[in-house]
Design a protein around this motif. Sequence first.
Motif, short mmCIF file in Angstrom:
data_model
loop_
_atom_site.label_atom_id
_atom_site.label_comp_id
_atom_site.label_asym_id
_atom_site.label_seq_id
_atom_site.Cartn_x
_atom_site.Cartn_y
_atom_site.Cartn_z
N ARG A 250 12.49 -11.57 9.87
CA ARG A 250 12.34 -11.00 8.55
C ARG A 250 11.46 -11.91 7.72
NH1 ARG A 250 16.79 -11.36 5.50
NH2 ARG A 250 17.70 -12.97 6.85
N TYR A 251 10.76 -11.31 6.77
CA TYR A 251 10.03 -12.15 5.83
C TYR A 251 9.77 -11.40 4.53
CZ TYR A 251 5.40 -10.01 6.78
OH TYR A 251 4.34 -9.16 6.89
N PHE A 252 9.54 -12.19 3.49
CA PHE A 252 9.27 -11.66 2.16
C PHE A 252 7.90 -12.18 1.72
CE2 PHE A 252 9.23 -12.27 -2.45
CZ PHE A 252 9.47 -10.98 -2.88
N GLU A 253 7.12 -11.30 1.11
CA GLU A 253 5.76 -11.65 0.71
C GLU A 253 5.53 -11.28 -0.76
OE1 GLU A 253 1.56 -9.51 1.52
OE2 GLU A 253 2.40 -10.50 3.30
N PHE A 254 4.92 -12.19 -1.49
CA PHE A 254 4.54 -11.96 -2.88
C PHE A 254 3.04 -12.22 -3.00
CE2 PHE A 254 4.03 -13.65 -7.29
CZ PHE A 254 4.24 -12.44 -7.94
N HIS A 255 2.32 -11.26 -3.58
CA HIS A 255 0.85 -11.34 -3.56
C HIS A 255 0.26 -10.86 -4.89
CE1 HIS A 255 -3.21 -9.90 -1.72
NE2 HIS A 255 -3.31 -11.06 -2.33
N PRO A 256 -0.01 -11.74 -5.84
CA PRO A 256 -0.76 -11.38 -7.04
C PRO A 256 -2.27 -11.60 -6.83
CG PRO A 256 0.43 -13.43 -7.39
CD PRO A 256 0.57 -13.06 -5.94
N SER A 257 -3.09 -10.80 -7.49
CA SER A 257 -4.54 -10.95 -7.39
C SER A 257 -5.21 -10.32 -8.60
CB SER A 257 -5.08 -10.30 -6.11
OG SER A 257 -4.91 -8.89 -6.14
N PHE A 277 0.02 -6.96 -8.61
CA PHE A 277 1.16 -7.75 -8.19
C PHE A 277 1.92 -6.93 -7.15
CE2 PHE A 277 0.24 -8.84 -12.56
CZ PHE A 277 0.27 -10.22 -12.58
N SER A 278 2.06 -7.48 -5.96
CA SER A 278 2.78 -6.76 -4.92
C SER A 278 3.88 -7.64 -4.35
CB SER A 278 1.84 -6.32 -3.79
OG SER A 278 1.31 -7.43 -3.11
N ALA A 279 5.00 -7.02 -4.04
CA ALA A 279 6.13 -7.69 -3.39
C ALA A 279 6.54 -6.84 -2.20
CB ALA A 279 7.30 -7.87 -4.36
N LEU A 280 6.83 -7.50 -1.07
CA LEU A 280 7.06 -6.78 0.17
C LEU A 280 8.11 -7.50 1.00
CD1 LEU A 280 5.93 -4.37 1.83
CD2 LEU A 280 4.40 -6.00 2.94
N TYR A 281 9.03 -6.70 1.54
CA TYR A 281 10.06 -7.23 2.42
C TYR A 281 9.96 -6.52 3.76
CZ TYR A 281 14.65 -8.26 4.40
OH TYR A 281 15.66 -8.67 5.22
N LYS A 282 9.94 -7.29 4.86
CA LYS A 282 9.83 -6.72 6.19
C LYS A 282 10.96 -7.23 7.07
CE LYS A 282 4.84 -5.96 6.49
NZ LYS A 282 3.62 -6.21 7.30
N ALA A 292 9.70 -2.50 2.94
CA ALA A 292 10.00 -1.96 1.61
C ALA A 292 9.34 -2.84 0.57
CB ALA A 292 11.50 -1.88 1.38
N GLY A 293 8.62 -2.23 -0.33
CA GLY A 293 7.95 -2.99 -1.36
C GLY A 293 7.36 -2.10 -2.42
N ALA A 294 6.65 -2.71 -3.34
CA ALA A 294 6.02 -1.98 -4.43
C ALA A 294 4.83 -2.78 -4.92
CB ALA A 294 7.00 -1.72 -5.56
N TRP A 322 0.43 2.72 -12.73
CA TRP A 322 0.94 1.36 -12.90
C TRP A 322 1.71 0.91 -11.66
CZ3 TRP A 322 1.26 -1.88 -17.47
CH2 TRP A 322 0.45 -1.41 -18.52
N LEU A 323 2.49 1.81 -11.06
CA LEU A 323 3.39 1.44 -9.99
C LEU A 323 3.14 2.29 -8.76
CD1 LEU A 323 5.82 -0.45 -9.41
CD2 LEU A 323 7.31 1.46 -10.08
N TYR A 324 3.09 1.63 -7.59
CA TYR A 324 2.81 2.31 -6.32
C TYR A 324 3.87 1.92 -5.30
CZ TYR A 324 -1.85 2.79 -8.39
OH TYR A 324 -2.91 3.05 -9.22
N PRO A 325 4.27 2.85 -4.44
CA PRO A 325 5.27 2.54 -3.42
C PRO A 325 4.64 1.91 -2.18
CG PRO A 325 4.70 4.85 -3.28
CD PRO A 325 3.90 4.28 -4.44
N ASP A 326 5.46 1.25 -1.38
CA ASP A 326 5.04 0.72 -0.08
C ASP A 326 6.27 0.72 0.83
OD1 ASP A 326 3.90 -0.44 2.08
OD2 ASP A 326 3.18 -2.23 1.06
N LEU A 327 6.50 1.84 1.51
CA LEU A 327 7.67 2.02 2.36
C LEU A 327 7.23 2.44 3.76
CD1 LEU A 327 9.82 4.11 -0.16
CD2 LEU A 327 9.95 1.64 0.24
N TYR A 328 7.92 1.90 4.76
CA TYR A 328 7.58 2.24 6.14
C TYR A 328 8.80 2.03 7.02
CZ TYR A 328 5.65 1.91 10.84
OH TYR A 328 5.40 2.09 12.17
#
Length: 570
Positions: A250-257, A277-282, A292-294, A322-328
């Motif tokens: 498992r890992y968690f990712e935080f990515h601002p740009s 700003f994106s946050a993601l958990y795998k 799962a992330g946004a 403003w907000l976008y999903p990221d689910l898989y």
Amino acid sequence: MLIAALLLPSFCAFSQNINPTVRVTNDYRGKIMEVHKGELPLSIADSLLKFDWNFDYAVTDNPYRGAYDFTPYLIDTTPEAEPLHQGKLYVRAGAGYSFRPEASVVYTPFSSSKLGLSVYDDFGGFSGNYSDFSLSPGGEKLVRDGYSGGHLYRNRLGVSGRLSLGRPELLFDVGTDLLRSDSRIAGHSYNSFDAKGSLAVDFSKWNLLLDAGLRRGSDSPVTALAGDYDISETVLDLGFRIVREYADSRYFEFHPSVKSDFFAYGTSDGEVSLIKFSALYKADFSRSHLRAGALLSVVAGSVDEGMVFLGSGSSKPSRGNWLYPDLYADFLLVPQTLKVYASLSGGPRMDELKSVLDERPFISPVTNSVFFADVVSVPYDAEAGITGRMGGGVQYKLDVGYRKVENALFESIYAGSGGLYLSKLLRAGYNLLHFDAQMSLETERYEAKWDLTLQSSSFTPSVTAVALPAVKSSASFTYNWNKRIYGGISAAYMGRRVQSDALAAVAGMDCGYDTVIPGYPDLGLNAEYRYNRRLTFWLRSGNLLGQPVYQQILMAPRGPWVTVGLTFSL
């Protein structure tokens, strides 16, 4: 019989994509491009990036993929990394009829475990006759009515490298891009300086990646309707990524740009910035993968009101969502055989002057009323499908999806003075329902690939623009004799595209009919002879049926083409 006779000596292969000598060069360029791998690619479905079997869904390297998925004459010399070398040289060069010269040189003077450097130059283009188009007497169809000369050349010259200091690793790529295009519709003279760099630091459970990019570009377009208009842009790209790894996959990712484009058109200027700003958990399990992330984004900027050719009464770029999903999620129903998956994703992307010219090198800026630098948004992209293997080495992928896109660039036929038709850019949203199928089969002697896309799109709201094609397909078959002599055939098909009530916006009246840009097939033959491990001779050909294969809606090189060349490496 004639075609069979041509195919018999060397039946079926891709020439330039199967030369293993390419794999020993320029291992750094391939890595530096991964700096922005977290950014959503809007042109392909997100689940394709999560397919972890050995399936190549890009079944053809045909450079013509239609007006909205086209990058002409770009030469790819970014092979996968292999063990370190000393003093390696890679050269690939070819020319033929019609005149399509291409040349790639990659020189790696030294490469060690701590330091490496590569110098590269990629060149390609076309010079000859382009088809001239006009509308049929009733305006219902785009037809050829002659030929005129033109050219399109691109060149990329740069230096890339790596500096490894244990856990910290620095990657960089510095170079210049050049584009020269000319036709009776429009011409461009684009130059840019690009610098990219990333610093990766690996800790026991934490990984940190810092990346930065700078581009300074300028263009001096010439059009058939007016004089010169100088355009320039400065693009800054900054970001970092923090990844926290866990022992159980498992890992968690935080990515601002943040990405900012400062552009000028003559004496007017503007700026647009995209902050994300994106946050993601795998999590990976024995038979499934979950994500799962946004993503949160903010768009800022302004444009001079006097910017008449780049703005249509608006002083601000598109805001998007403003907000976008990221689910898989996927699940392996049958080990090594069948996987099912579903995803829901979305995100923004910034168009720039360079990206616009990459896809439409003959666009006429004088006729446009949109921002070249603006944000394209995908509020959601839902997809579900299956992927797997069958007996005999067949791999497949089937999916269906629905996508909503806002503020995307489209082309529209524009009637200029003197009976001259131009391609005008406009921005519009659209909804897309699509079905995709890909299959591949590889054995020791041959390799076959095929893909098919069926799609139905609608503009939101309705606009006078050329819509997406309903059908796209491509296929290839490769055969080799003793892994020394290769021959191949490739085919691609683009369905017709329709511009609803095309002349209404020009003539100011309801014409009552649509204009059709005809579909086209593109057939090519390829051959390769590997003289030894260092020297290979190759042949490529395309458009053997002589159809108008559109680079843009109104631009198609005339007739069939054949290019012969060699590949040499040390």
